[in-house]
Write an enzyme that holds these catalytic residues in place. Sequence first.
Site, PDB file in Angstrom:
ATOM      1  N   SER A   1       0.764  -1.087   0.037  1.00  0.00           N
ATOM      2  CA  SER A   1       0.086  -0.045  -0.136  1.00  0.00           C
ATOM      3  C   SER A   1       0.984   1.380  -0.004  1.00  0.00           C
ATOM      4  O   SER A   1       1.885   1.277   0.630  1.00  0.00           O
ATOM      5  CB  SER A   1      -0.788   0.031   1.162  1.00  0.00           C
ATOM      6  OG  SER A   1      -1.830   0.983   0.951  1.00  0.00           O
ATOM      7  N   ASP A   2       0.375   2.416  -0.571  1.00  0.00           N
ATOM      8  CA  ASP A   2       1.154   3.590  -0.634  1.00  0.00           C
ATOM      9  C   ASP A   2      -0.023   4.816  -0.799  1.00  0.00           C
ATOM     10  O   ASP A   2      -0.987   4.344  -1.303  1.00  0.00           O
ATOM     11  CB  ASP A   2       2.008   3.615  -1.475  1.00  0.00           C
ATOM     12  CG  ASP A   2       3.240   4.729  -1.451  1.00  0.00           C
ATOM     13  OD1 ASP A   2       3.953   4.402  -0.447  1.00  0.00           O
ATOM     14  OD2 ASP A   2       2.946   6.063  -1.880  1.00  0.00           O
ATOM     15  N   GLN A   3       0.439   5.880  -0.248  1.00  0.00           N
ATOM     16  CA  GLN A   3      -0.459   6.876  -0.350  1.00  0.00           C
ATOM     17  C   GLN A   3       0.344   8.192  -0.588  1.00  0.00           C
ATOM     18  O   GLN A   3       1.462   8.721  -0.362  1.00  0.00           O
ATOM     19  CB  GLN A   3      -1.265   7.081   1.082  1.00  0.00           C
ATOM     20  CG  GLN A   3      -2.145   8.126   1.461  1.00  0.00           C
ATOM     21  CD  GLN A   3      -2.675   8.187   2.756  1.00  0.00           C
ATOM     22  OE1 GLN A   3      -2.297   8.413   3.679  1.00  0.00           O
ATOM     23  NE2 GLN A   3      -3.937   7.645   2.844  1.00  0.00           N
TER      24      GLN A   3
END
Length: 199
Positions: free
Chosen positions: A71-73
């Site tokens: 995951s990355d944001q």
Amino acid sequence: MAERPPLILASRSPYRRALLEQVRLPHEAIPADVDESRHPDEPAHDYVLRLARAKAEAVAERRPDALVIGSDQAAVLGERVLGKPGSEARAREQLATASGQCVTFLTGVAVVHAAGGRRQSDVVPYRVHFRDLDETTIARYVALEQPLDCAGSFKSEGLGAVLFQRMEGSDPNALIGLPLIRLFDFLLACGYPLIGSEE
């Protein structure tokens, strides 16, 4: 009930780990060693999707038996990508810029099961409309919450909510860094029972 394959979170984020613990998904955390630099002129959507996939793939190479979550944001204000501030001064600057504005948080999520040949990924948007924030409020918030490791310089699960006028999106967990609803879709597609015996 069939035994669940190992679940690995390719992250060192305590926030993402806490989300998985809240929904009782037994997992191991193995941080992925990937270059997180953004390519020149790379759209934020493409950037978070690429990194989510890269993190999951990097760990899946070592653990092909497991379902690996990456995951990355990124926080986006207009054309500007707001990263993790890293310092109080930078956090105050980001919040001053966001004051009275709408910031879109784009969270990429990927699930890779190398042994099963499955790869799934998506980007989940979530919009935060900030109140008009004065300098004192910003300074007090940053001093109390220390959101130096958070994209956009706030923690929505803490005092950060006082900064918001309203929020829009399909999954508030995306704001914390892991869109659980989309993740559940991916895990179910892999035949992973979400509610089962805990190990």
